[in-house]
Design an enzyme around this catalytic site. Structure first.
Site, short mmCIF file in Angstrom:
data_model
loop_
_atom_site.label_atom_id
_atom_site.label_comp_id
_atom_site.label_asym_id
_atom_site.label_seq_id
_atom_site.Cartn_x
_atom_site.Cartn_y
_atom_site.Cartn_z
N SER A 11 -29.63 -26.99 -9.47
CA SER A 11 -30.45 -26.53 -10.40
C SER A 11 -30.53 -25.07 -10.44
O SER A 11 -31.38 -24.29 -10.60
CB SER A 11 -31.84 -27.14 -10.48
OG SER A 11 -32.29 -27.13 -9.03
N LYS A 205 -10.51 -16.93 -7.58
CA LYS A 205 -11.12 -16.04 -8.46
C LYS A 205 -12.27 -15.08 -7.97
O LYS A 205 -12.45 -13.97 -8.31
CB LYS A 205 -11.01 -16.34 -9.90
CG LYS A 205 -12.38 -17.43 -10.07
CD LYS A 205 -13.56 -16.62 -10.65
CE LYS A 205 -14.76 -17.61 -10.53
NZ LYS A 205 -15.96 -17.14 -10.48
N ASN A 272 -20.52 -11.63 -8.06
CA ASN A 272 -19.30 -11.24 -7.03
C ASN A 272 -19.03 -9.82 -7.23
O ASN A 272 -19.06 -8.87 -6.36
CB ASN A 272 -18.04 -12.05 -6.81
CG ASN A 272 -18.48 -13.21 -6.32
OD1 ASN A 272 -18.52 -13.40 -5.05
ND2 ASN A 272 -18.59 -14.45 -6.79
P1 NAD Z 1 -27.00 -20.29 -7.33
O1 NAD Z 1 -26.42 -19.16 -7.13
O2 NAD Z 1 -28.22 -19.99 -8.51
O3 NAD Z 1 -27.63 -20.77 -5.89
C1 NAD Z 1 -29.13 -21.15 -5.52
C2 NAD Z 1 -29.28 -22.60 -5.70
O4 NAD Z 1 -28.99 -23.04 -4.30
C3 NAD Z 1 -30.69 -22.99 -5.74
O5 NAD Z 1 -30.90 -24.05 -6.95
C4 NAD Z 1 -31.11 -23.24 -4.55
O6 NAD Z 1 -32.45 -24.29 -4.60
C5 NAD Z 1 -30.05 -23.92 -3.98
N1 NAD Z 1 -30.23 -24.06 -2.63
C6 NAD Z 1 -30.81 -23.17 -1.57
N2 NAD Z 1 -30.71 -23.63 -0.70
C7 NAD Z 1 -30.08 -25.10 -0.67
C8 NAD Z 1 -29.84 -25.98 0.26
N3 NAD Z 1 -30.01 -25.96 1.66
N4 NAD Z 1 -29.20 -26.98 -0.16
C9 NAD Z 1 -28.87 -27.27 -1.64
N5 NAD Z 1 -29.28 -26.46 -2.15
C10 NAD Z 1 -29.89 -25.13 -1.87
O7 NAD Z 1 -26.42 -21.50 -7.76
P2 NAD Z 1 -25.18 -21.53 -9.07
O8 NAD Z 1 -25.22 -20.39 -9.72
O9 NAD Z 1 -25.65 -22.86 -9.74
O10 NAD Z 1 -23.91 -21.99 -8.34
C11 NAD Z 1 -23.41 -23.31 -7.85
C12 NAD Z 1 -22.05 -23.25 -8.09
O11 NAD Z 1 -21.58 -23.22 -9.37
C13 NAD Z 1 -21.37 -22.11 -7.25
O12 NAD Z 1 -20.19 -23.00 -6.52
C14 NAD Z 1 -20.90 -21.02 -8.13
O13 NAD Z 1 -19.78 -20.41 -7.95
C15 NAD Z 1 -20.61 -21.99 -9.49
N6 NAD Z 1 -20.75 -21.20 -10.66
C16 NAD Z 1 -21.56 -20.37 -10.99
C17 NAD Z 1 -21.69 -19.72 -12.18
C18 NAD Z 1 -22.85 -18.81 -12.30
O14 NAD Z 1 -22.59 -18.00 -13.53
N7 NAD Z 1 -23.81 -18.89 -11.75
C19 NAD Z 1 -20.65 -20.01 -13.26
C20 NAD Z 1 -19.73 -20.97 -12.82
C21 NAD Z 1 -19.59 -21.57 -11.72
P1 13P Z 2 -20.38 -15.15 -10.20
O1 13P Z 2 -20.55 -16.27 -9.12
O2 13P Z 2 -19.50 -14.09 -9.50
O3 13P Z 2 -21.46 -14.61 -10.94
O4 13P Z 2 -19.05 -15.76 -10.91
C1 13P Z 2 -19.68 -16.80 -11.88
C2 13P Z 2 -18.55 -17.44 -12.47
O5 13P Z 2 -17.77 -18.33 -11.93
C3 13P Z 2 -18.02 -17.37 -13.89
O6 13P Z 2 -17.18 -18.14 -14.55
#
Ligand code: NAD
Ligand code: 13P
Length: 352
Positions: A11, A205, A272
């Protein structure tokens, strides 16, 4: 026909954004999906209240996706087993470093005929070798696992701007179910079978985008050509890495949203990129410090992935074949100045 139950495992920024789409989308399809979707929240206190309580009462993840309402059928659950145990479809969306532990907690406690999809961009080094996160999920939980990877900066998806994504499943019938749950007018899904390369695109990426961000930090917006060179060479290293170490995918996967489009959006609008730019501009600060200052609990994936890939390349004696990946890792460790990235482009094998 069985009415399917979904659970979102995670989440953070992206988990909450995808919950916005899924919650609204499955409300419209009561003959296929159960209305309630449990979302696992790694519990923490925000402004003196539990985050689960805030989400369930105010329908907003004020910490990781502030300003966006979550549908009321998204129910925050602090116990990961309770969140997952009745689900037929599990969506994993947590930072990659927490996957193994979370899956071990869930092992043997989910429906045996459930399936999963990973939205996680990163790689695993758990077995001593480099591996896919979807394989960790598949092997620990003993269920099929596909991936969703794409040009999907979470805040923009949550604002329902038009965008695309790629869902990859070896069994396309599973992929179709996930597409039904996720696709909307403004979130268009392409379905492919090439799970491995789609996932590699999403992980690698982040290294390229970090490199692109370093150029922004060094030269502002006055070096578009240099940044394009980083993106192009980085993209070529991604393809080379997949072909060398995970042969058998389709080059066309790199032309899907999970490939070229995600490299572009992350290199311009991702976290990033943003933290890399600050890192290049402030030589006295570490990545950890900048992450804490700039991301309010969100987690960068690029530097960790660069480190994991570098350890693997060292093992294979192949660091010099991937100069950009290697340089980004060294810059992250402050073993190389950000400026010296340029020399790696100049002498790159593509120019010899
Ligand atoms: P985030 O970067 O917001 O990370 C924070 C989350 O990690 C929070 O929910 C927090 O509660 C949780 N967390 C912290 N410590 C933890 C623990 N010990 N165990 C489990 N959870 C813990 O997370 P995100 O943006 O949802 O990213 C998750 C994945 O999705 C990543 O691999 C990221 O690359 C990918 N992703 C992100 C985006 C984006 O724009 N944010 C887009 C596409 C893909
Ligand atoms: P960042 O973790 O760099 O924000 O990238 C998000 C992402 O994966 C967009 O597709």
């Amino acid at each position: 026909q069985k009415i399917l139950r979904l659970a979102i495992i995670g989440s953070g920024n992206w988990g909450s954004a995808i919950a916005v789409l899924i919650g609204a989308n499955i409300k419209r399809q009561p003959s296929i999906f159960q209305n309630e979707v449990r979302m696992w929240v790694f519990e923490e206190e925000v402004n003196g209240r539990k985050l689960t309580e805030i989400i369930n009462q105010d329908h907003e993840n004020v910490k990781y996706l502030p300003g966006i309402k979550l549908p009321d059928n998204i129910v925050a659950e602090p116990d990961v087993v309770k969140a997952a145990q009745d689900a037929d479809m599990l969506l994993f969306v947590i930072p990659h470093q927490f996957v193994s532990k979370t899956c071990q907690t869930l092992a043997g406690k989910i429906k045996p005929d459930a399936s999963a999809i990973s939205l996680i961009k990163g790689l695993s080094t758990e077995t001593g070798k480099i591996g896919l996160i979807s394989d960790i999920i598949k092997n620990t939980l003993k269920i099929e696992c596909g991936v969703l990877m794409g040009a999907n900066v979470a805040n923009e998806v949550a604002q329902q701007q038009y965008c695309e994504t790629t869902i990859a499943f070896r069994n396309l019938r599973h992929g179709e179910k996930y597409r039904e749950a996720i696709q909307t007018d403004n979130f268009r899904v392409s379905l492919v079978e090439d799970v491995t390369w789609a996932e590699l695109c999403g992980a690698l990426k982040n290294i390229v985008a970090f490199g692109a961000g370093l150029i922004d930090g060094l030269y502002g917006d006055k070096a578009g050509n240099t940044k394009a060179a980083v993106i192009r060479i980085g993209f070529m290293e991604m393809i080379d890495f997949a072909e060398t170490f995970f042969p058998g995918g389709y080059r066309g996967t790199f032309l899907e949203s999970c490939g070229i489009a995600d490299v572009i959006t992350t290199s311009y609008g991702g976290r990033n990129r943003r933290v890399a730019a600050a890192f290049a501009a402030q030589p006295n600060k570490s990545i950890e410090e900048l992450q804490t200052e700039m991301l309010n609990g969100q987690q960068l994936q690029g530097p960790g992935t660069a480190e994991e890939v570098n350890a693997f390349l060292k093992q294979k004696n192949a660091e010099d074949d991937f100069p950009l990946f290697t340089a980004v890792h060294r810059v992250c460790k402050r073993d190389m100045k950000p400026q010296d990235l340029i020399a790696q482009l100049r002498d790159h094998p593509v120019h010899r």
